[in-house]
Design a protein around this motif. Structure first.
Motif, PDB file in Angstrom:
ATOM      1  N   ARG A 116      37.860  30.454  41.752  1.00  0.00           N
ATOM      2  CA  ARG A 116      36.282  30.530  42.177  1.00  0.00           C
ATOM      3  C   ARG A 116      35.476  29.684  41.237  1.00  0.00           C
ATOM      4  NH1 ARG A 116      32.078  32.544  40.117  1.00  0.00           N
ATOM      5  NH2 ARG A 116      32.851  33.874  38.657  1.00  0.00           N
ATOM      6  N   LYS A 117      35.621  29.281  40.208  1.00  0.00           N
ATOM      7  CA  LYS A 117      34.900  28.546  39.331  1.00  0.00           C
ATOM      8  C   LYS A 117      35.121  26.943  39.523  1.00  0.00           C
ATOM      9  CE  LYS A 117      34.255  31.547  35.470  1.00  0.00           C
ATOM     10  NZ  LYS A 117      34.832  32.016  34.207  1.00  0.00           N
ATOM     11  N   PHE A 118      36.504  26.640  39.442  1.00  0.00           N
ATOM     12  CA  PHE A 118      37.091  25.336  39.826  1.00  0.00           C
ATOM     13  C   PHE A 118      37.393  24.764  40.729  1.00  0.00           C
ATOM     14  CE2 PHE A 118      37.660  26.774  35.255  1.00  0.00           C
ATOM     15  CZ  PHE A 118      36.732  26.061  34.408  1.00  0.00           C
ATOM     16  N   GLU A 121      29.096  53.032  28.391  1.00  0.00           N
ATOM     17  CA  GLU A 121      28.329  51.735  28.714  1.00  0.00           C
ATOM     18  C   GLU A 121      27.000  51.830  28.714  1.00  0.00           C
ATOM     19  OE1 GLU A 121      29.176  49.436  32.037  1.00  0.00           O
ATOM     20  OE2 GLU A 121      28.710  47.527  31.047  1.00  0.00           O
ATOM     21  N   GLY A 150      33.026  46.117  25.861  1.00  0.00           N
ATOM     22  CA  GLY A 150      32.461  45.301  26.722  1.00  0.00           C
ATOM     23  C   GLY A 150      33.516  44.279  27.800  1.00  0.00           C
ATOM     24  N   LYS A 151      34.270  43.879  27.038  1.00  0.00           N
ATOM     25  CA  LYS A 151      35.274  42.983  27.890  1.00  0.00           C
ATOM     26  C   LYS A 151      36.192  44.058  28.702  1.00  0.00           C
ATOM     27  CE  LYS A 151      34.878  38.888  25.896  1.00  0.00           C
ATOM     28  NZ  LYS A 151      35.108  38.984  24.557  1.00  0.00           N
ATOM     29  N   ARG A 167      28.729  46.960  22.537  1.00  0.00           N
ATOM     30  CA  ARG A 167      29.706  46.618  23.455  1.00  0.00           C
ATOM     31  C   ARG A 167      30.707  46.029  22.717  1.00  0.00           C
ATOM     32  NH1 ARG A 167      27.739  46.031  28.662  1.00  0.00           N
ATOM     33  NH2 ARG A 167      29.368  44.678  29.139  1.00  0.00           N
ATOM     34  N   ASN A 168      30.716  45.884  21.392  1.00  0.00           N
ATOM     35  CA  ASN A 168      31.824  45.169  20.695  1.00  0.00           C
ATOM     36  C   ASN A 168      32.850  46.213  20.232  1.00  0.00           C
ATOM     37  OD1 ASN A 168      30.585  42.869  21.046  1.00  0.00           O
ATOM     38  ND2 ASN A 168      29.686  42.955  18.931  1.00  0.00           N
ATOM     39  N   GLU A 188      29.390  41.183  35.724  1.00  0.00           N
ATOM     40  CA  GLU A 188      28.897  42.218  34.825  1.00  0.00           C
ATOM     41  C   GLU A 188      27.404  42.187  34.809  1.00  0.00           C
ATOM     42  OE1 GLU A 188      30.522  44.326  33.658  1.00  0.00           O
ATOM     43  OE2 GLU A 188      29.297  45.158  31.900  1.00  0.00           O
ATOM     44  N   ARG A 196      35.382  45.611  36.395  1.00  0.00           N
ATOM     45  CA  ARG A 196      34.684  45.232  37.388  1.00  0.00           C
ATOM     46  C   ARG A 196      35.124  44.078  38.163  1.00  0.00           C
ATOM     47  NH1 ARG A 196      29.690  46.966  34.197  1.00  0.00           N
ATOM     48  NH2 ARG A 196      29.231  49.125  35.173  1.00  0.00           N
ATOM     49  N   GLU A 197      35.508  43.171  37.188  1.00  0.00           N
ATOM     50  CA  GLU A 197      35.685  41.746  37.941  1.00  0.00           C
ATOM     51  C   GLU A 197      37.076  41.521  38.560  1.00  0.00           C
ATOM     52  OE1 GLU A 197      35.237  38.278  35.043  1.00  0.00           O
ATOM     53  OE2 GLU A 197      33.099  38.679  35.215  1.00  0.00           O
ATOM     54  N   VAL A 242      35.200  46.796  30.321  1.00  0.00           N
ATOM     55  CA  VAL A 242      34.418  47.528  31.629  1.00  0.00           C
ATOM     56  C   VAL A 242      34.262  46.087  32.442  1.00  0.00           C
ATOM     57  CG1 VAL A 242      33.405  49.347  30.661  1.00  0.00           C
ATOM     58  CG2 VAL A 242      32.245  47.178  30.294  1.00  0.00           C
ATOM     59  N   THR A 243      33.819  44.879  31.929  1.00  0.00           N
ATOM     60  CA  THR A 243      33.973  43.793  32.733  1.00  0.00           C
ATOM     61  C   THR A 243      35.106  43.187  33.524  1.00  0.00           C
ATOM     62  OG1 THR A 243      32.471  42.923  30.950  1.00  0.00           O
ATOM     63  CG2 THR A 243      33.198  41.276  32.509  1.00  0.00           C
ATOM     64  N   PRO A 262      36.304  26.042  44.214  1.00  0.00           N
ATOM     65  CA  PRO A 262      35.569  26.984  45.183  1.00  0.00           C
ATOM     66  C   PRO A 262      35.920  26.641  46.704  1.00  0.00           C
ATOM     67  CG  PRO A 262      34.130  25.217  44.075  1.00  0.00           C
ATOM     68  CD  PRO A 262      35.428  25.170  43.542  1.00  0.00           C
ATOM     69  N   GLU A 263      36.664  25.454  47.126  1.00  0.00           N
ATOM     70  CA  GLU A 263      36.935  25.211  48.415  1.00  0.00           C
ATOM     71  C   GLU A 263      38.216  26.108  48.718  1.00  0.00           C
ATOM     72  OE1 GLU A 263      37.045  22.787  46.017  1.00  0.00           O
ATOM     73  OE2 GLU A 263      39.303  22.276  46.066  1.00  0.00           O
ATOM     74  N   PRO A 270      30.997  27.972  39.930  1.00  0.00           N
ATOM     75  CA  PRO A 270      31.042  26.628  40.495  1.00  0.00           C
ATOM     76  C   PRO A 270      29.499  26.164  40.605  1.00  0.00           C
ATOM     77  CG  PRO A 270      31.388  28.253  42.223  1.00  0.00           C
ATOM     78  CD  PRO A 270      31.519  28.881  41.066  1.00  0.00           C
ATOM     79  N   ASN A 327      37.401  44.596  23.274  1.00  0.00           N
ATOM     80  CA  ASN A 327      36.466  45.275  22.997  1.00  0.00           C
ATOM     81  C   ASN A 327      35.928  45.950  24.304  1.00  0.00           C
ATOM     82  OD1 ASN A 327      34.374  43.571  24.219  1.00  0.00           O
ATOM     83  ND2 ASN A 327      34.141  42.284  22.465  1.00  0.00           N
TER      84      ASN A 327
END
Lengths: 376, 403
Positions: free
Chosen positions: B365-367, B153, B207-208, B160-161, A243, B214-215, B210-211, B369-370, A174, B205
């Motif tokens: 979280r991105k769109f 990693e 990288g994706k 990472r690909n 990341e 983590r996420e 492990v991301t 946030p409230e 955001p 792949n």
């Protein structure tokens, strides 16, 4: 300095672009994201604006004392002994900066490119190359800058294009949700990525038209802001805010992901690495040159290029002091905080204020007008 | 004269300096390198390592003796590399195999790789690894899996690909078979991954992966089943809480991808008027709407906008596909089918696995946030309580070349 050739404002821009872009850009996307999450790029922008303001202040300061570098006029402003201490500190700052530049260069090169070449060999070759340039006069440095800046900037940006499908710009959302307090604390670490602009304190009197310095600095720093924001945006778009904080050098990792489809060289990170070597070389050489110049002027030497090689030796040993990569970055953080911010941001502003208060500005102002008439 | 001498001397000096300083510690001739194309990592299970791949069984086990049980033996690491000499056509001297596969046991990947250095005559290089295969037992071991992922990693040579898959059974076996079509295992797997003509596995792949771990705390990896002379990459392996959670079916994996806005051009078969109609999905766009209802609950509406073609019907004179009413019938049937599959998967992840594998939390979280401010501290729980509504809008564009 009259025997030295003068530099044009284009050359000053090139010197600044090549100096400021160095080791900082590799870690920048991580540090700003740690500080401000998806809003990091705004910190970069704000830091750049502060650097522009300070460089305008420095150029004003330089115009008050035409023909003098900071080594001379700091003595005029804050009395000789204090000015001497200031110059000595300034010298130490550049020597240490060179050492960090060389060490980080060695660490990154060993990690990504030459894992069996000893750090010592990497540092020595880099320092010898830089010492060679530091022995020349400012005009040579300017010409080298003009030559090398396009060499490393344009391809690095072009190589990002094949990576666009991998990027997700929504990772920057955001927008404006970071608390102002967090932004402010992060700000302190971000401005240091613009360090290098304060070399104007030394270079302005060597300009053919010192009045143009402020303009040239603004243009150069604006370009750097764009490049920094681009680096941060691409890295965040590629890895996301979680990341990216795990990657020590995210700017390189971006190029590790990008593959040029169908090309002979599938992975371009080797090429980008080589381009970055050029960027580090120019940074190191200019800081080295600055250190040699300050030393020569403190000692009031007529011919000071001979100090370059002994200095290279000193920098070499300083560069080998940290034990490991983690210590390198801890020391670098301390260095930026305790030397970088004072010499880049605080002291030039203090000098300017004292000079104004002591009324030295008027004299300088007159000189500026006279000069303007002459050149006009 | 003098300047000529000076020039000559400086030339010699310059050449001397260049020759003496250009020596490079890292110079490795290309033919001294062993280009690893596939890397398979298994958990070492004493006693279970006796069986081996059919071919090349003699060249694999460490020193031909059975590795014994010891705390040092934790992982079985296998690599496969092409026979560069054969590919270059150097004929008689080189062995006739197109690829070599070797395997060893060690406490971690890195020490195992050093074991290879005692047996192979080249410089093992991981810069061209095309596929990383993880064995089933490894994925089920929390500690080992996280160790292996971190090591991979951290290693800068491995891109990472690179594609990752979890092998049902032993990953090692995958490297030792002789595939029917493409002799070199790494490239073979990579090509399967690249074709994007099916949604039956979820190509991610490294990288994706492990991301994602983590996420979101988990990830869906493709499942690879080793056959006699081929592989089958289909279905998925769900990793959650740092280890294996469940196998996922092919259709489930496909539905997961629909909900994530990406899927291969797969075929969905629906029953219309008692005939099975194959519908080829060519395009899929996913929209997410998130809002809070009056009671304060978070609602998620996922809309799938699809396009595709009808591939076949039944040979007849009286019934043709150039009929809008019929096409609409097919569209509705496909919609029902897709929504049913997606809802099933969503339900499974919300209630059974309790894992937000799509990063819906990230989306909020991105769109929004409230809304995120309220749910971020216990997102896992909030995810399970999310009221999700899935709908699809399918458009048939073409019906082939006959009416």
């Amino acid at each position: 300095m009259n025997d030295q050739e003068k530099i044009t404002s284009n050359q000053l821009m090139a010197i600044m672009l090549s100096t400021i872009i160095g080791i900082g850009i590799l870690t920048l996307p991580r540090t700003v994201t740690e500080a401000a999450g998806p809003d990091g790029w705004m910190l970069v922008l704000a830091g750049g604006v502060v650097a522009i303001i300070l460089s305008v202040v420095i150029s004003r300061l330089g115009l008050m004392f035409p023909g003098k570098t900071v080594v001379e006029y700091s003595g005029d402003i804050i009395t000789k002994p204090l000015g001497f201490i200031f110059s000595l500190g300034f010298f130490t700052y550049y020597v240490l900066f060179c050492a960090f530049e060389a060490r980080v260069f060695a660490e990154v090169t060993k990690q990504f490119l030459l894992d069996r070449t000893p750090s010592e060999a990497i540092i020595i070759t880099m320092l010898l190359g830089a010492a060679y340039l530091a022995r020349q006069d400012i005009a040579t440095v300017g010409r080298v800058g003009e030559m090398l800046v396009p060499v490393f900037i344009l391809p690095s940006i072009l190589f990002l294009l094949p990576g666009i499908p991998e990027m997700d710009l929504t990772n920057l959302l955001p927008f404006m949700r970071t608390s102002p307090g967090k932004l402010l604390t992060g700000f302190g670490t971000i401005v240091t990525s613009y360090l290098g602009f304060e070399a104007l304190l030394l270079f302005q009197p060597f300009m053919a038209r010192p009045r143009d310095a402020a303009k040239a600095m603004t243009v150069a720093l604006s370009a750097i802001i764009l490049i920094y924001v681009l680096a941060v945006v691409t890295a965040v778009a590629m890895f996301g805010v979680v990341e990216i904080q795990q990657l020590i050098w995210p700017t390189f990792s971006v190029y590790r992901v990008i593959e040029i489809p169908g090309a002979f060289i599938e992975n371009i990170h080797g090429v980008v690495m080589a381009l970055w070597v050029v960027a580090v070389y120019t940074t190191l050489a200019v800081f080295f040159f600055a250190a040699v110049t300050i030393l020569g002027r403190i000692l009031a030497l007529k011919e000071y290029s001979f100090t370059a090689l002994p200095l290279a030796l000193l920098i070499y040993f300083l560069a080998l002091v940290p034990n490991n990569v983690s210590q390198v970055y801890n020391y670098l953080d301390a260095f930026s905080l305790y030397l970088g911010i004072p010499f880049g941001f605080v002291l030039p502003a203090v000098l300017y204020i004292i000079a104004r208060v002591r009324g030295m500005g008027k004299e300088g102002g007159n000189g500026r007008e006279k000069q303007a008439k002459k050149s006009g | 004269m003098k300047s000529k001498l000076k020039r000559a001397v400086s030339l010699v000096l310059a050449a001397g300096v260049m020759l003496s300083t250009a020596g490079c510690w890292d110079r490795i001739e290309i033919n001294e390198r062993i280009f690893v194309l596939g890397l398979a990592i298994d958990k070492f299970e004493p006693g279970k390592d006796v069986q081996a791949g059919e071919d090349g069984a003699e060249q694999q086990e460490e020193g031909s003796k059975q590795p014994e049980e010891s705390p040092r033996n934790r992982l079985v690491v296998s690599i496969v590399f092409p026979n560069v000499g054969l590919l270059k056509g150097e004929g008689a001297i080189v062995s006739e195999d197109a690829k070599f596969a070797v395997s060893t046991v060690g406490p971690n990947i890195f020490e195992a790789v050093r074991q290879f250095n005692t047996r192979l005559n080249g410089n093992i290089f991981f810069g061209h690894v095309k596929a990383i295969l993880l064995g089933e037992a490894l994925v089920k071991d929390e500690e080992l899996l996280m160790e292996v992922l971190d090591g991979l990693e951290r290693e800068q040579e491995i891109s990472r690909n690179v594609d990752v898959a979890v092998v049902k059974g032993k990953a090692k076996d995958a490297l030792f078979i002789k595939p029917l079509v493409e002799p070199i295992v790494g490239t073979y797997i990579e090509k399967i991954f690249r074709q994007r003509k099916t949604g039956r596995f979820y190509p991610k792949n490294f990288g994706k992966v492990v991301t994602s771990i983590r996420e979101t705390g988990g990830a869906v990896l493709p499942r690879l089943v080793v056959g006699e002379k081929e592989y089958n990459i289909a279905g998925g392996c769900l990793v959650k809480d740092r280890k294996f959670r469940a196998w996922l079916g092919e259709l489930e994996v496909r539905a997961i991808q629909w909900l994530e806005n990406m899927a291969g051009e797969d075929v969905i078969s629906v029953n219309v008027n008692g005939v099975s109609v194959p519908f080829e999905l060519t395009e899929l766009k996913r929209r997410k709407e998130i809002w809070r209802d009056d009671a304060g609950d978070v609602n998620l509406h996922i809309i799938l906008e699809c396009e595709g073609n009808i591939e076949g019907y039944i040979l007849a004179v009286d019934q043709d596909l150039m009929n809008e009413a019929f096409i609409q019938q097919v569209e509705r049937a496909v919609e029902r089918e897709m929504v049913a599959q997606c809802t099933g998967v969503m339900d499974k992840f919300q209630n059974e696995f309790q894992l937000d594998v799509w990063g819906i939390g990230n989306h909020i979280r991105k769109f929004r946030p409230e809304i995120w401010e309220d749910v971020k501290d216990n997102w896992q729980e909030a995810f399970t309580e999310l009221s999700v509504d899935i709908s699809a809008c399918v458009k048939v564009r073409r019906v082939g070349v006959i009416k």
